[in-house]
Design a protein around this motif. Structure first.
Motif, PDB file in Angstrom:
ATOM      1  N   MET A  51      -9.131 -21.482  14.255  1.00  0.00           N
ATOM      2  CA  MET A  51      -9.471 -20.097  13.967  1.00  0.00           C
ATOM      3  C   MET A  51      -8.199 -19.251  13.943  1.00  0.00           C
ATOM      4  N   ARG A  52      -8.070 -18.450  12.894  1.00  0.00           N
ATOM      5  CA  ARG A  52      -6.943 -17.539  12.815  1.00  0.00           C
ATOM      6  C   ARG A  52      -7.145 -16.375  13.784  1.00  0.00           C
ATOM      7  N   PRO A  53      -6.066 -15.809  14.329  1.00  0.00           N
ATOM      8  CA  PRO A  53      -6.215 -14.699  15.284  1.00  0.00           C
ATOM      9  C   PRO A  53      -7.047 -13.543  14.739  1.00  0.00           C
ATOM     10  N   SER A  54      -6.949 -13.297  13.427  1.00  0.00           N
ATOM     11  CA  SER A  54      -7.689 -12.202  12.807  1.00  0.00           C
ATOM     12  C   SER A  54      -9.127 -12.576  12.479  1.00  0.00           C
ATOM     13  N   GLY A  55      -9.456 -13.861  12.580  1.00  0.00           N
ATOM     14  CA  GLY A  55     -10.785 -14.317  12.199  1.00  0.00           C
ATOM     15  C   GLY A  55     -10.943 -14.596  10.719  1.00  0.00           C
ATOM     16  N   ARG A  56      -9.859 -14.453   9.946  1.00  0.00           N
ATOM     17  CA  ARG A  56      -9.933 -14.699   8.505  1.00  0.00           C
ATOM     18  C   ARG A  56     -10.031 -16.190   8.192  1.00  0.00           C
ATOM     19  N   MET A 102      -7.012 -13.071   2.374  1.00  0.00           N
ATOM     20  CA  MET A 102      -5.937 -12.105   2.574  1.00  0.00           C
ATOM     21  C   MET A 102      -6.406 -10.943   3.436  1.00  0.00           C
ATOM     22  N   ARG A 103      -5.445 -10.224   3.988  1.00  0.00           N
ATOM     23  CA  ARG A 103      -5.759  -8.968   4.648  1.00  0.00           C
ATOM     24  C   ARG A 103      -6.204  -7.945   3.599  1.00  0.00           C
ATOM     25  N   PRO A 104      -6.946  -6.920   3.999  1.00  0.00           N
ATOM     26  CA  PRO A 104      -7.324  -5.872   3.029  1.00  0.00           C
ATOM     27  C   PRO A 104      -6.073  -5.243   2.414  1.00  0.00           C
ATOM     28  N   ILE A 105      -6.092  -5.087   1.098  1.00  0.00           N
ATOM     29  CA  ILE A 105      -4.965  -4.502   0.363  1.00  0.00           C
ATOM     30  C   ILE A 105      -5.388  -3.167  -0.224  1.00  0.00           C
ATOM     31  N   SER A 106      -4.569  -2.148  -0.022  1.00  0.00           N
ATOM     32  CA  SER A 106      -4.791  -0.874  -0.706  1.00  0.00           C
ATOM     33  C   SER A 106      -3.448  -0.343  -1.192  1.00  0.00           C
ATOM     34  N   ILE A 107      -3.473   0.305  -2.353  1.00  0.00           N
ATOM     35  CA  ILE A 107      -2.262   0.900  -2.936  1.00  0.00           C
ATOM     36  C   ILE A 107      -2.615   2.309  -3.399  1.00  0.00           C
ATOM     37  N   GLU A 108      -2.011   3.289  -2.750  1.00  0.00           N
ATOM     38  CA  GLU A 108      -2.212   4.688  -3.113  1.00  0.00           C
ATOM     39  C   GLU A 108      -0.978   5.185  -3.846  1.00  0.00           C
ATOM     40  N   VAL A 109      -1.142   5.715  -5.036  1.00  0.00           N
ATOM     41  CA  VAL A 109      -0.003   6.134  -5.856  1.00  0.00           C
ATOM     42  C   VAL A 109       0.215   7.637  -5.751  1.00  0.00           C
ATOM     43  N   GLY A 140      -3.313  -4.926   5.406  1.00  0.00           N
ATOM     44  CA  GLY A 140      -3.743  -4.910   6.796  1.00  0.00           C
ATOM     45  C   GLY A 140      -3.013  -3.821   7.548  1.00  0.00           C
ATOM     46  N   ASP A 141      -2.349  -4.190   8.635  1.00  0.00           N
ATOM     47  CA  ASP A 141      -1.617  -3.217   9.447  1.00  0.00           C
ATOM     48  C   ASP A 141      -0.144  -3.105   9.067  1.00  0.00           C
ATOM     49  N   THR A 142       0.262  -3.699   7.958  1.00  0.00           N
ATOM     50  CA  THR A 142       1.604  -3.499   7.413  1.00  0.00           C
ATOM     51  C   THR A 142       1.533  -2.420   6.343  1.00  0.00           C
ATOM     52  N   ASP A 202      -1.216 -15.335   3.651  1.00  0.00           N
ATOM     53  CA  ASP A 202      -0.963 -13.954   4.071  1.00  0.00           C
ATOM     54  C   ASP A 202      -0.887 -13.841   5.591  1.00  0.00           C
ATOM     55  N   LEU A 203       0.249 -14.271   6.136  1.00  0.00           N
ATOM     56  CA  LEU A 203       0.430 -14.285   7.587  1.00  0.00           C
ATOM     57  C   LEU A 203       0.601 -12.878   8.148  1.00  0.00           C
ATOM     58  N   ASP A 204      -0.131 -12.577   9.206  1.00  0.00           N
ATOM     59  CA  ASP A 204       0.177 -11.377   9.972  1.00  0.00           C
ATOM     60  C   ASP A 204       1.177 -11.759  11.066  1.00  0.00           C
ATOM     61  N   TYR A 205       1.585 -10.787  11.878  1.00  0.00           N
ATOM     62  CA  TYR A 205       2.661 -11.065  12.838  1.00  0.00           C
ATOM     63  C   TYR A 205       2.268 -12.139  13.851  1.00  0.00           C
ATOM     64  N   ALA A 206       1.020 -12.101  14.322  1.00  0.00           N
ATOM     65  CA  ALA A 206       0.588 -13.084  15.317  1.00  0.00           C
ATOM     66  C   ALA A 206       0.735 -14.506  14.787  1.00  0.00           C
ATOM     67  N   GLU A 207       0.477 -14.692  13.497  1.00  0.00           N
ATOM     68  CA  GLU A 207       0.608 -16.018  12.881  1.00  0.00           C
ATOM     69  C   GLU A 207       2.060 -16.316  12.531  1.00  0.00           C
ATOM     70  N   ASP A 208       2.730 -15.322  11.981  1.00  0.00           N
ATOM     71  CA  ASP A 208       4.115 -15.514  11.560  1.00  0.00           C
ATOM     72  C   ASP A 208       4.996 -15.934  12.729  1.00  0.00           C
ATOM     73  N   SER A 209       4.751 -15.343  13.897  1.00  0.00           N
ATOM     74  CA  SER A 209       5.592 -15.637  15.062  1.00  0.00           C
ATOM     75  C   SER A 209       5.320 -17.020  15.649  1.00  0.00           C
ATOM     76  N   GLU A 210       4.191 -17.621  15.287  1.00  0.00           N
ATOM     77  CA  GLU A 210       3.823 -18.932  15.827  1.00  0.00           C
ATOM     78  C   GLU A 210       3.772 -20.027  14.766  1.00  0.00           C
ATOM     79  N   ALA A 211       3.997 -19.676  13.511  1.00  0.00           N
ATOM     80  CA  ALA A 211       3.831 -20.645  12.422  1.00  0.00           C
ATOM     81  C   ALA A 211       4.863 -21.763  12.501  1.00  0.00           C
ATOM     82  N   GLY A 212       4.415 -22.979  12.226  1.00  0.00           N
ATOM     83  CA  GLY A 212       5.340 -24.108  12.154  1.00  0.00           C
ATOM     84  C   GLY A 212       6.172 -24.068  10.893  1.00  0.00           C
TER      85      GLY A 212
END
Length: 237
Positions: A1-6, A11-18, A33-35, A174-184
């Motif tokens: 299980m991924r920390p985010s439950g995904r 992918m994390r939710p993506i939004s782009i405001e112009v 997501g939170d980035t 689409d790694l978030d920080y929790a995954e990126d910091s632990e990824a092999g």
């Protein structure tokens, strides 16, 4: 299980405001997501000195993180008097990626600088910067075309980027920080809208990876970039 439950390919939710800033020729706020990254594109009617009288334009980038973009305050690089190596590497990457989608002769002898400022970081800031940076660049070029300053669209294709890695033995998108910091294994994939590769960064962080695992990550990245290009299209109309 991924920390985010995904799911592994979710992918994390993506939004782009112009149009989020008043003065820049092109701007957007991209959230993965939170980035969160603010991207602006600024046009100068002259190229860098090494391109004068060549008929070619230039696209470059600068990247930075606000002091509280992370969970502890990071000292401003201007205060330290120099940029960190990571910052220089990332902004060069953004510039290379965006130039790959540009016909520099159609742009003419001018420079567009894309500034990517990380407001909040939760992994994948360079990928969000490239994806949002392209939107800001697209909007700036649209202004040149609308004003008749250039007559041929210099943008050849969409450019977007996504991270993939091997987390807890599973290829994930689409790694978030929790995954990126632990990824092999950690990878960044930069691609065009047509699916052509611009750059791939793959690193064995804690364990080596196989060719088969690399191809699984590539498949995930292709799906991710397809989603990001759709978000770009929706943002720029």
């Amino acid at each position: 299980m991924r920390p985010s439950g995904r799911d592994i390919g979710e992918m994390r939710p993506i939004s782009i405001e112009v149009g989020v800033t008043k003065h820049a020729e092109g701007s957007c706020l991209i959230k993965a997501g939170d980035t969160h990254v603010l991207c602006t594109a600024s046009i100068e009617d002259r190229p860098p000195p090494f391109l004068r009288n060549t008929g070619l334009g230039w696209v470059t980038a600068e990247y930075g993180m606000l002091p509280r973009a992370t969970n502890t305050r990071t000292r401003r690089e201007a205060t330290a008097g120099k940029q960190q190596g990571r910052t220089v590497e990332i902004q060069r990457l953004i510039g290379r990626a965006l130039r790959a989608g540009i016909d520099r002769s159609a742009l003419g002898e001018r420079q567009i600088t894309v500034d990517c400022d990380v407001i909040q970081a939760d992994g994948g800031t360079r990928c969000a910067s490239i994806t949002g940076g392209w939107v800001a660049l697209r909007l700036a070029v649209n202004k040149l075309l609308k004003a008749g300053i250039i007559t041929s669209d210099p943008i050849l294709d969409h450019v977007a980027a996504v991270s993939c890695g091997i987390y807890a033995g599973q290829p994930v998108l689409d790694l978030d920080y929790a995954e990126d910091s632990e990824a092999g294994t950690d990878g960044n994939f930069i691609m065009t809208g047509a699916g052509r590769l611009i750059e791939v960064q793959m690193t064995a962080e804690g364990a080596t990876f196989s060719r088969d695992e690399m191809m699984k990550l590539m498949d995930l990245a292709e799906d991710g970039v397809t989603n990001l290009v759709a978000a770009q299209k929706a943002a720029v109309g």
